[in-house]
Design an enzyme around this catalytic site. Structure first.
Site, PDB file in Angstrom:
ATOM      1  N   GLU A 125       0.843  -1.276   0.067  1.00 17.48           N
ATOM      2  CA  GLU A 125      -0.030   0.060  -0.041  1.00 17.48           C
ATOM      3  C   GLU A 125       0.818   1.259   0.124  1.00 17.48           C
ATOM      4  O   GLU A 125       1.949   1.240   0.725  1.00 17.48           O
ATOM      5  CB  GLU A 125      -0.824   0.033   1.477  1.00 17.48           C
ATOM      6  CG  GLU A 125      -1.944   1.198   1.128  1.00 17.48           C
ATOM      7  CD  GLU A 125      -3.028   1.325   2.410  1.00 17.48           C
ATOM      8  OE1 GLU A 125      -2.682   0.408   3.348  1.00 17.48           O
ATOM      9  OE2 GLU A 125      -3.835   2.013   2.317  1.00 17.48           O
ATOM     10  N   GLU A 268      -2.430  -3.933   6.985  1.00 10.47           N
ATOM     11  CA  GLU A 268      -3.583  -5.115   7.075  1.00 10.47           C
ATOM     12  C   GLU A 268      -3.569  -6.054   6.037  1.00 10.47           C
ATOM     13  O   GLU A 268      -4.667  -6.466   5.606  1.00 10.47           O
ATOM     14  CB  GLU A 268      -4.663  -4.418   7.093  1.00 10.47           C
ATOM     15  CG  GLU A 268      -5.408  -3.573   5.713  1.00 10.47           C
ATOM     16  CD  GLU A 268      -4.995  -2.061   5.580  1.00 10.47           C
ATOM     17  OE1 GLU A 268      -4.048  -1.649   6.207  1.00 10.47           O
ATOM     18  OE2 GLU A 268      -5.618  -1.371   4.650  1.00 10.47           O
ATOM     19  N   ASN A 269      -2.317  -6.266   5.517  1.00  8.83           N
ATOM     20  CA  ASN A 269      -2.416  -7.175   4.346  1.00  8.83           C
ATOM     21  C   ASN A 269      -3.130  -8.490   4.514  1.00  8.83           C
ATOM     22  O   ASN A 269      -3.315  -8.956   5.810  1.00  8.83           O
ATOM     23  CB  ASN A 269      -0.886  -7.764   4.064  1.00  8.83           C
ATOM     24  CG  ASN A 269       0.186  -6.789   4.012  1.00  8.83           C
ATOM     25  OD1 ASN A 269      -0.322  -5.965   3.199  1.00  8.83           O
ATOM     26  ND2 ASN A 269       0.875  -6.684   5.060  1.00  8.83           N
ATOM     27  N   GLU A 302      -5.914  -3.022  12.656  1.00 17.30           N
ATOM     28  CA  GLU A 302      -5.462  -3.669  11.373  1.00 17.30           C
ATOM     29  C   GLU A 302      -6.329  -4.814  11.432  1.00 17.30           C
ATOM     30  O   GLU A 302      -6.479  -5.138  10.307  1.00 17.30           O
ATOM     31  CB  GLU A 302      -3.755  -4.335  11.575  1.00 17.30           C
ATOM     32  CG  GLU A 302      -3.052  -3.022  11.767  1.00 17.30           C
ATOM     33  CD  GLU A 302      -2.860  -1.911  10.716  1.00 17.30           C
ATOM     34  OE1 GLU A 302      -3.333  -2.004   9.562  1.00 17.30           O
ATOM     35  OE2 GLU A 302      -2.462  -0.986  10.806  1.00 17.30           O
ATOM     36  N   HIS A 305      -9.490  -3.997   9.724  1.00 20.64           N
ATOM     37  CA  HIS A 305      -9.461  -3.781   8.268  1.00 20.64           C
ATOM     38  C   HIS A 305      -9.957  -4.902   7.545  1.00 20.64           C
ATOM     39  O   HIS A 305     -10.286  -4.978   6.308  1.00 20.64           O
ATOM     40  CB  HIS A 305      -7.921  -3.374   7.897  1.00 20.64           C
ATOM     41  CG  HIS A 305      -7.883  -1.806   7.743  1.00 20.64           C
ATOM     42  ND1 HIS A 305      -8.673  -1.017   7.229  1.00 20.64           N
ATOM     43  CD2 HIS A 305      -6.758  -1.357   8.216  1.00 20.64           C
ATOM     44  CE1 HIS A 305      -7.945   0.143   7.313  1.00 20.64           C
ATOM     45  NE2 HIS A 305      -6.810   0.182   8.070  1.00 20.64           N
TER      46      HIS A 305
HETATM   47  N1  0A1 Z   1      -3.100   0.879   5.698  1.00 20.79           N
HETATM   48  C1  0A1 Z   1      -2.286   1.025   6.687  1.00 20.79           C
HETATM   49  C2  0A1 Z   1      -1.639   2.115   6.742  1.00 20.79           C
HETATM   50  C3  0A1 Z   1      -0.072   2.218   5.926  1.00 20.79           C
HETATM   51  C4  0A1 Z   1      -0.165   2.858   4.798  1.00 20.79           C
HETATM   52  C5  0A1 Z   1       0.927   2.824   3.885  1.00 20.79           C
HETATM   53  C6  0A1 Z   1       2.091   2.084   4.402  1.00 20.79           C
HETATM   54  O1  0A1 Z   1       3.392   1.890   3.719  1.00 20.79           O
HETATM   55  C7  0A1 Z   1       3.708   3.039   3.119  1.00 20.79           C
HETATM   56  C8  0A1 Z   1       1.865   1.185   5.375  1.00 20.79           C
HETATM   57  C9  0A1 Z   1       0.691   1.364   6.098  1.00 20.79           C
HETATM   58  C10 0A1 Z   1      -3.157   1.448   8.323  1.00 20.79           C
HETATM   59  O2  0A1 Z   1      -4.104   2.065   8.190  1.00 20.79           O
HETATM   60  O3  0A1 Z   1      -2.679   0.791   9.067  1.00 20.79           O
HETATM   61 ZN    ZN Z   2      -5.768   1.863   8.427  1.00 20.57          ZN
END
Ligand code: 0A1
Ligand code: ZN
Length: 880
Positions: A125, A268-269, A302, A305
């Protein structure tokens, strides 16, 4: 604003993808000098499209082979540019096979596949997958993934990806492989891979339908004793999501991996969350209570998500708040249920008002759903996350618990497996309630913090009490044109002279009512009000606005004592403290003698002596507004005046209340973290209150607190107490006590990365670090690594954001030092470089001398060759 060479992407230009992917098979062959990635992508043209050309994203990839069906492509069959590849003619349905060579070992951006210490890991992400292979890297292309990982068996015994393992075995040359299959269609930003020599802590969760899910936390072997809390937090989150949202986990395995080099908190993979070590590892010896609470919240975030983000994802990155705002709201409610609702709300609002309001008033201000961006990584902001969560909270306030839950059920059921927009979320809420939320959409599309002015009038003869509300929203530097009125839920109550809430006829006799302000100005009249009440407005901070009402000091004291809304009791105290501080700041600027009103001291005395309130609340009531909040509230911020006035209040309170504070300290001194209750909220609150007393005591010139802190430092049985004592000693002005504690702490902990980060930040954030030489010494230590984001944050970040007096020294030297490191980091890790820019973007808040110095550094950064998109966007939006 100057011309930019970087392309701006607009929401209005969105077009659905021309090709869908039916399945993806990936094979990773990991080596010590790089990795090959073989991808087999089954494409099919979407039925409503007739495009002949296929575009695939791809950056910093070495293309080794590519074919369509069985046909090898030659260089004439496709065009490469710096962001990807165009294949001008493709059939309606075909298999694209592609082999790329990448160098995870050299990847310091920490996007895509990279190495953190000896382990391989990924961060995809928002747009990291395009650094792994050529792919339609956009969230609305969802498909099922099969992933085979091959690597040396000794070095990488653990090979992980999303979903379930379906095959594994040995290969020649001491290598082995594992194949994973994820049955849930997902966009590539949720793809993950990990390979390493890792310890695994296992657990089991039985879901509401009786399925057993294997929980596995993978960490470096040396951290084997730091997994318990995350595992417990995960189980609590899984249960809570079933109970509160009816959401059950869907795979047979849920994994968390801790990595030391990570740009953000966690990711959150699907089925394989990857965490920054500092957001997952803890034991009582090494983690503070604050760290524990953060871990609980991030593990939950996470995990949540999995539904709000993974099962239902975003159509495009403009919709980021669809998953982030909702998930932050969900994790905040979880934390409120696990700990204290009022305390959690106070903490969140404090943060929102200090940091998000400032962001919204600066050059990077943007709506919760931005209309455009240059680099999406710059939009993982407090506005998208925290303000986005406030929007969801307002919908919750407007609908009430039951309808909100019905709306969320409809949203998840209707959009399961889809990539959707913030409108889809609001529509679901609207459909279940029959309410019209078209005006509410303005919250998503207009930036800035609305202001609400409230005035009152009382007609004793008619027994009528009226409140008039007027809303406006300032036009910021980043705004174009007028703004439309917002739909603002204002929860309120009226308090009678006896301190009791009045029953409100307008609300069927209830004591709290949600008034919905939709016009620019509206008046509400309450009937049957026997005497003039005190209004309690914006209870529980029901909307992210700046609300003002001209309370007298007496009314604020009255609210502090009587408001049935816990948040507003605290809020009244903050308003009172702000008034006192703002007067003192003026006295300081006018070179007058500072005088703290006796009455203010008495208010604090009564809080310190209060035995009825929760300790955590007492602690929040004793907290003065932060320097950064005072800066945010100033027209032109005078950092020195702010710092000295605030320290003056602390010192006066400390001297006047010494006996009471010492008693408070000792009354709360005996909490043993090693008992079974040591990590519950009550024990944490007790420690927080004791350490708050110690910190206040240390503000007086009397050195008794140093003795107390030394004693606490040498006898502490947990990191909360040890860290609090160290912080007091570092800030005490007693250099020898500070040095002794710092070196003892270092000797004991320097091999523990999480504790070392604390050791760094306690120094760089301290106003006692007055000169840049001290900061440079920290940076020069071999323990500091520019390539490690946590170290950068704990040294340079903490200095620039918390040690405000030193950062804003009138010489401008600190601005120059920050620029120097931004420039260095820009070539290494653009995301971190860009995040470090924030303090410089706030230049308009300061006097002309400082403005000139900050602008000079912005220009210097702008002049750097090959400036990343990340930093370029922030610099160009910040320059006048
Ligand atoms: N989706 C994750 C946040 C996240 C966004 C970008 C990243 O890499 C650059 C890493 C994590 C969350 O909301 O926890
Ligand atoms: Zn998030």
């Amino acid at each position: 604003m100057s011309e930019s060479s970087v392309k701006t992407i607009y929401l209005k230009d969105y077009q659905a993808p021309a090709f869908e992917l039916e399945q993806v098979k990936l094979t990773f062959r990991l080596f010590e000098d790089g990795a090959t990635v073989l991808s087999v992508l089954n494409f099919k043209r979407c039925s409503d499209k007739n495009e002949q050309a296929l575009y695939l994203h791809g950056e910093d990839l070495e293309l080794r082979a590519i074919k369509i069906n069985d046909q090898e492509l030659s260089e004439e069959d496709y065009q490469l540019d710096s962001e990807g590849m165009t294949i001008p003619y493709v059939p309606a349905e075909f298999v694209l096979t592609c082999e790329t060579w990448i160098k995870p070992q050299d990847n310091k951006r920490l996007e895509g596949l990279y190495k953190s210490s000896s382990m391989f890991c990924t961060q995809c992400e928002a747009e990291g997958f395009r650094r792994i292979t050529f792919y339609p890297d956009r969230p609305d292309v969802m498909t099922v993934f099969q992933t085979c990982i091959e690597a040396d068996k000794n070095l990488y015994p653990v090979l992980l990806s999303n979903g379930n393992p379906i095959e594994s075995g040995d290969l020649s040359d001491g290598r082995h492989f594992v194949t994973w299959e994820d049955p849930f269609p997902k966009p590539c930003y949720l793809f993950a891979l990990v390979a390493g020599d890792l310890y695994c802590q296992e657990g089991i969760f039985e879901t509401c339908s009786g399925r057993k899910v294997d929980l596995r936390i993978f960490v470096d072997h040396k951290n084997a004793n730091k997994c318990d809390y995350a595992l417990d937090s995960l189980k609590r989150s899984m249960k809570w999501d079933e109970e509160v949202y009816g959401r059950e986990y869907d795979l047979d395995i849920f994994m968390i991996v801790a990595v030391d080099d990570f740009n953000m908190g966690a990711m959150e993979n699907k089925g394989l969350n990857i965490f920054n070590s500092s957001c997952v590892l803890a034991n009582t010896q090494t983690a503070t209570d604050m760290a524990y609470q953060r871990i609980e919240a991030i593990v939950a975030h996470e995990y949540f998500h999995n539904w709000s983000g993974n099962r239902v994802t975003c159509r495009d990155w403009f919709q980021l708040s669809l998953k982030e705002g909702f998930t932050v709201f969900r994790d905040a409610e979880f934390s409120a249920d696990m700990n204290s609702r009022v305390v959690k709300r106070i903490e969140d609002v404090n943060f929102l008002r200090t940091a998000q309001f400032a962001e919204d008033a600066g050059p990077m201000s943007h709506p919760v759903r931005p209309a455009s961006y240059m680099e999406i990584s710059n939009f993982y902001t407090l506005t998208v996350y925290e303000k986005g969560a406030e929007l969801v909270r307002m919908l919750h306030t407007l609908l009430g618990e039951a309808q909100f839950r019905a709306g969320s059920d409809l949203y998840f059921d209707r959009h399961d497996g889809q990539a959707v927009t913030t409108e889809d979320f609001v529509i679901a809420m609207s459909e279940v309630s029959g309410r019209d939320f078209s005006q509410f959409q303005n919250w998503y599309d207009q930036g800035g913090t609305p202001e609400v002015k409230v005035s009152s009038s009382y007609d004793a003869d008619k027994k009528q009490y009226s409140l008039t509300f007027t809303q406006s929203c300032p036009i910021g530097v980043a705004d174009s044109g007028e703004k439309q009125a917002f739909h603002i839920p204002i929860t309120l109550g009226l308090i009678g002279g006896n301190g009791e809430d009045l029953p409100l006829s307008i609300a069927d006799g209830q004591s709290s009512w949600v008034f919905e302000l939709v016009d620019e100005t509206e008046t509400v009249t309450f009937e049957g009000v026997d005497s003039e009440p005190t209004p309690s407005l914006l209870r529980n901070f029901s909307a992210p606005v700046k609300l003002s009402y001209d309370y007298s000091d007496e009314q604020l004291l009255f609210l502090m004592a009587h408001d049935s809304d816990g948040f507003n009791r605290w809020e009244a105290g903050q308003t009172l403290s702000l008034r006192v501080l703002q007067t003192l700041i003026q006295q300081y600027q006018n070179k007058e003698t500072l005088v703290l009103p006796e009455r203010f001291i008495e208010v604090f005395r009564s809080i310190v002596l209060n035995k009825e309130l929760d300790k955590a609340i007492v602690c929040k009531l004793l907290m003065l507004p932060a320097e950064s909040y005072l800066i945010e509230l100033s027209e032109e911020a005078d950092v020195d005046a702010i710092h000295h006035s605030r320290e003056f209040v602390r010192a006066e309170l400390s001297t006047a209340l010494r006996g009471e504070l010492e008693a408070l300290y000792y009354a709360n001194a005996n909490v043993n973290i090693n008992t079974s209750t040591g990590l519950d909220f009550v024990a944490m609150s007790q420690r927080a209150l004791k350490n708050m007393a110690l910190s206040l005591l240390s503000a007086s010139p009397n050195k008794q607190a140093v003795i107390l802190a030394k004693q606490q430092f040498s006898t502490a049985t947990n990191m909360t107490d040890s860290h609090a004592a160290l912080s007091v000693l570092v800030n005490s002005g007693d250099d020898s006590a500070a040095h002794a504690a710092l070196s003892e702490f270092y000797d004991k902990w320097h091999e523990d990365a999480q504790v070392l980060e604390q050791w760094f930040s306690v120094q760089s954030a301290s106003a006692s670090l007055t000169d840049l030489e001290g900061l440079k010494k920290l940076i020069a230590l071999p323990d500091f690594e520019l390539s490690n984001p946590n170290k950068v944050r704990s040294v340079i970040g903490a200095f620039c954001q918390q040690n405000l007096v030193s950062f804003h020294h009138e010489s401008g030297d600190a601005y120059a030092l920050l620029a120097e490191y931004i420039i260095k980091l820009d070539d290494l890790n653009p995301q971190i470089a860009s995040r470090l820019m924030m303090p410089l973007t706030r230049w308009r808040k300061f006097n002309t001398n400082r403005q000139a110095l900050m602008l000079a550094q912005l220009k210097r950064i702008h002049g750097k060759d090959n400036l990343s998109k990340d930093v370029r966007e922030v610099v160009e939006k910040s320059l006048p």
